[in-house]
Design a protein around this motif. Structure first.
Motif, short mmCIF file in Angstrom:
data_model
loop_
_atom_site.label_atom_id
_atom_site.label_comp_id
_atom_site.label_asym_id
_atom_site.label_seq_id
_atom_site.Cartn_x
_atom_site.Cartn_y
_atom_site.Cartn_z
N PRO B 155 20.75 -18.96 -33.33
CA PRO B 155 20.90 -18.68 -34.62
C PRO B 155 20.85 -19.84 -35.74
N GLN B 156 20.38 -21.03 -35.32
CA GLN B 156 19.94 -22.07 -36.33
C GLN B 156 18.53 -21.86 -36.45
N GLY B 157 17.67 -21.02 -36.02
CA GLY B 157 16.58 -21.01 -36.28
C GLY B 157 15.48 -21.42 -35.25
N SER B 158 14.36 -21.19 -35.06
CA SER B 158 13.41 -21.72 -34.28
C SER B 158 13.33 -22.91 -33.55
N THR B 159 13.46 -23.31 -32.44
CA THR B 159 13.51 -24.79 -31.82
C THR B 159 12.33 -25.52 -32.32
N LEU B 160 11.35 -24.83 -32.18
CA LEU B 160 9.70 -25.55 -32.51
C LEU B 160 9.74 -25.74 -33.89
N LEU B 161 10.10 -25.05 -34.76
CA LEU B 161 9.90 -25.36 -36.04
C LEU B 161 10.92 -26.62 -36.53
N MET B 351 25.66 -11.90 -41.63
CA MET B 351 24.57 -11.47 -42.96
C MET B 351 23.52 -10.51 -42.60
N ASP B 352 22.58 -11.25 -41.72
CA ASP B 352 21.22 -10.90 -41.41
C ASP B 352 20.71 -11.00 -40.06
N PHE B 353 21.47 -11.60 -39.21
CA PHE B 353 21.30 -12.07 -37.68
C PHE B 353 19.89 -12.87 -37.57
N GLY B 354 19.80 -13.67 -38.71
CA GLY B 354 18.83 -14.87 -38.53
C GLY B 354 17.28 -14.15 -38.98
N LEU B 355 16.60 -15.50 -38.94
CA LEU B 355 14.96 -14.98 -39.46
C LEU B 355 14.08 -14.38 -38.40
N SER B 356 13.25 -13.75 -38.99
CA SER B 356 12.11 -13.37 -38.05
C SER B 356 11.43 -14.44 -37.40
N ILE B 357 11.13 -14.59 -36.28
CA ILE B 357 10.54 -15.61 -35.38
C ILE B 357 9.13 -15.89 -36.09
N ILE B 358 8.28 -14.89 -36.72
CA ILE B 358 6.92 -14.91 -36.69
C ILE B 358 6.78 -16.03 -38.09
N PRO B 359 7.29 -15.73 -39.22
CA PRO B 359 6.90 -16.77 -40.08
C PRO B 359 7.47 -18.02 -39.73
#
Lengths: 480, 480
Positions: B155-161, B351-359
């Motif tokens: 939920p916080q976003g991609s760990t790599l990014l 709200m949106d279940f988080g961001l797409s992993i691709i971008p």
């Protein structure tokens, strides 16, 4: 989660001291607050307790923390920083705002999965990695020429993807539409969020299926909506219930998931579909039709959506790639009157300024590619296979305890257990045994119900997961 | 917008009749409503008026519409459909909800740009296509192995990014943080939305710069916040103003854009930075620091953000790729205490279940790649070049009329014109002449101010755009 770097020249205890100092200075541990115990930190960071003791000694010598026997280690209240700094009361902020947190059960499941990634996961409502078209999508990304301008996009979403969806909706869902009636969203969740936030007002009454995914969405409560129930049986909900609700509560909108309903798997019968269309057009009442599962239909023939017969223009239709391709794409869509699409697109600009163009391009390419149909065929076959594995496991492990209707599509099996078992205890006990599921009460049902998502665990883990589950349930009820 | 298919076997008038019938059946034109005139439709669809007349005749013969001399063509009220259908009152729904629509000026600009894509665009606050790293990003997409699971993400976003951003923030912004303190968002807009929705309550008072981007965000009003002004001069806002506001209105939070402020381009002076940190830590008041432009600094040396000196843990820091790489990536970030990051991540799931992993993957690869530094160098050089072109054009076309401070970073020039010119008339006149800009009143300033975004138009169009603008302004005021 941060871990010490074992290849660094800096001693590990110093790395840990720096790390803790940083967290303290960033307000994660405000002045006066209690730090985690030495034992717990040692476990989290994967080091010996003596290393933590050394790190704490370092921070104590700097006056950053203080320890008292029997009362743990605290951030120094007085000496921290040159002048006394006032950290904002972040707890108060975190508890502020209109927005309700996720349901406790769902947060517990999420935390359990983070703490122990080996848990067998019947809870997450998504496809397992091997069912997602990972290779196909990587292939498209590697081979397509991405030359389009990476600027702010059309507020309704990528024109190319909307054009591709016009064809997709006609071919697979019998819906004739134009791209001006399509809003691209980041999945059904955002479609529902936009509808509840922008088209309804606090105090408005809406009808939702019982049990239903919508019950598990605090967004309905956050928007101040009053929820009324439409009981779901083997043939779905009943339109007659609408008339009474409308009379009594002036319901403003209706949320339905007619195909392979989440969580029950029920398919709304043809007769009831007709009745719903009649009643709602008689009352001028809009239906939000959520249709995420139709293309998973195991025999390839899901009924057409209500939207395909929507001559009154009363249906806001919601679809998504999350359950038929990959939830990580975060691509969904809504088909609605243009005035509604425009209103929601405009509001969404205020929330996130629209979606990234990249996954929209990839999704558009995917449905137009020759990968799409074979992917669907494989998906349907694999889902049916996993469903059968689950049912076989339940029959062997809990032969007389589980009651269910065998679903013909979708990702879930909705299971009733004979006994009035405490949901919360069953979940805790299952987590201990190595398996998670979603308790039925999350969907608004009585206790004793369980939703198993057979799409998510690996096929080879399904039997073991049910074996863990049966041990948990037997722990609570010897009669099972 | 739909257009007839000239290669189809179906006559164009029939295609148009089908198209209109579809729009009517989808409720875009409810029973009894007026259709656009024959002339207007002919223009929109790029056909002769006689073709529209034939399409209308077709629909009339089906009983779908009716025309009366002098009162236009309407959707049939009584005969449409077998039984009278009640279409939901979509207009009422579109006007419902808590969410305010975008500012009229911004909607007018958006519509003008859609209607006439050849307008020279000094309005959109983004980079032109040639400044975005389109090729580099396409290259990364084509060459990287995308094997990661396309499921629901952290939920916080991609760990790599987030790991890549820990390095990025240390290297470019002097911020020491850990990935647990980072929330990936779909840009600064979403960061601000989450903060205003989830951490503040209706009625709360907040301080924002005057003029400021925040004034142009109905989200502040939608969240029911009371806004108080911090006047911005050449050295930014002043911390002393906070004390008085706090005493009088108990402001809860402060929104600052210290580097190359939008719209003025001002850089907060070192002394004032220190004062802001002192006053807010004295009052325990959080600052939201918006820092989208620092890496555009034309001499490569933007001041460090307040967050780099945030020993009280009082700053929610917001960054984004929109102004330094590509707005279409929709990738931003927030650095905040972990408790706040968790709260916002949890709310965002609703709200949106988080961001797409691709971008997220692409953005992480981009900042770690060898493309990033050369891209920044080129961006800075080109922005300085475009800034100079704009100033040259203003000096030649409107030598004594325009007052401005030359910005040292960012995408915008903030311009005062001597005369009290009506914002709305100036915008209309400029659109007629072929150019758009954002009127200063959108940022809360008095009339007579204009924000020119020199980053957005092509370099070769800047001179012509200002020539159009000068004609528009002379039309309204002969003294210019």
């Amino acid at each position: 989660m941060w871990k010490p770097d074992r290849d660094s020249n800096k001693p590990i205890y110093e790395q840990i001291a720096d790390y803790l100092e940083r967290r303290i200075s960033y307000g994660e541990f405000p002045p006066g607050s209690l730090l985690p115990s030495e034992r717990k930190l040692a476990e989290q960071l994967g080091v010996n307790r003596s290393t933590i003791i050394a790190a704490f000694a370092e921070l104590r010598s700097l006056g950053i923390i203080e320890s008292r026997t029997g009362s743990g280690t605290r951030v120094n209240k007085t000496k921290w920083g040159a002048t006394p700094k006032h950290t904002p009361n972040w707890r108060r902020f975190a508890e502020g705002g209109n927005f309700l947190p996720n349901l406790p059960f769902l947060r517990r499941i999420r935390e359990a999965l983070i703490q122990n990634p080996t848990l067998i996961d019947f809870a997450s409502g998504e496809l397992s990695a091997d069912l997602a078209p990972t290779k196909e999508i990587a292939e498209l990304m590697n081979n397509y020429e991405y030359t389009s301008y990476l600027g702010y996009d059309n507020p309704q979403g990528s024109t190319l993807l909307r054009q591709a969806l016009v064809e997709y909706l006609a071919k697979y869902r019998g819906i004739q539409t134009t791209e001006s009636s399509i809003l691209i969203t980041s999945g059904s969740q955002q479609s529902l969020y936009l509808i509840t936030q922008c088209l309804l007002s606090p105090g408005d009454a809406v009808a939702i299926e019982d049990p239903s995914y919508c019950y598990s969405l605090p967004m309905f409560q956050s928007a101040g909506l009053r929820l009324f129930r439409l009981p779901v049986d083997a043939e779905g909900a009943q339109a007659e219930d609408i008339r009474a609700l409308y009379k009594k509560h002036r319901i403003k909108m209706l949320f339905l998931n007619p195909n392979y309903q989440n969580p029950t798997g029920a398919v709304l019968s043809d007769e009831r579909r007709k009745q719903f269309l009649d009643v709602t057009s008689e009352l001028g009442l809009p239906i939000v039709e959520d249709d995420p599962f139709s293309l998973t239909s195991y025999d390839g023939e899901a009924p057409l959506p209500l939207k395909a017969k929507d001559s009154a223009g009363a249906i806001l239709y919601i679809g998504s790639f999350s359950k038929i391709a990959a939830s990580g794409l975060r691509i969904g869509w809504m088909v609605a009157p243009h005035s509604i699409v425009e209103r929601l697109a405009d509001a969404r600009q205020q929330m996130d300024f629209g979606l990234s163009i990249i996954p929209q391009q990839v999704a558009g390419q995917f449905i137009k590619s020759s990968y799409f149909e074979p992917h669907l065929d494989r998906l349907r076959m694999e889902l049916r296979f996993k469903r059968d594995l689950l049912i076989e496991a339940l029959e062997q492990e809990l032969p007389s305890a589980a009651q269910y209707t065998i679903p013909q599509g979708g990702l879930h099996l909705w299971c009733k257990f004979n006994n009035q078992i405490n949901d919360s205890k069953l979940l805790d006990e299952s987590i201990k045994k190595g398996v998670v599921f979603v308790p039925g009460s999350v969907y608004g049902s009585d206790s004793g119900f369980v939703r198993f998502t057979f799409a998510r665990p690996k096929a080879e883990d399904i039997r073991l997961g049910i074996s863990h589950f049966s041990k948990a349930i037997r722990e609570l009820d010897l009669n099972v």
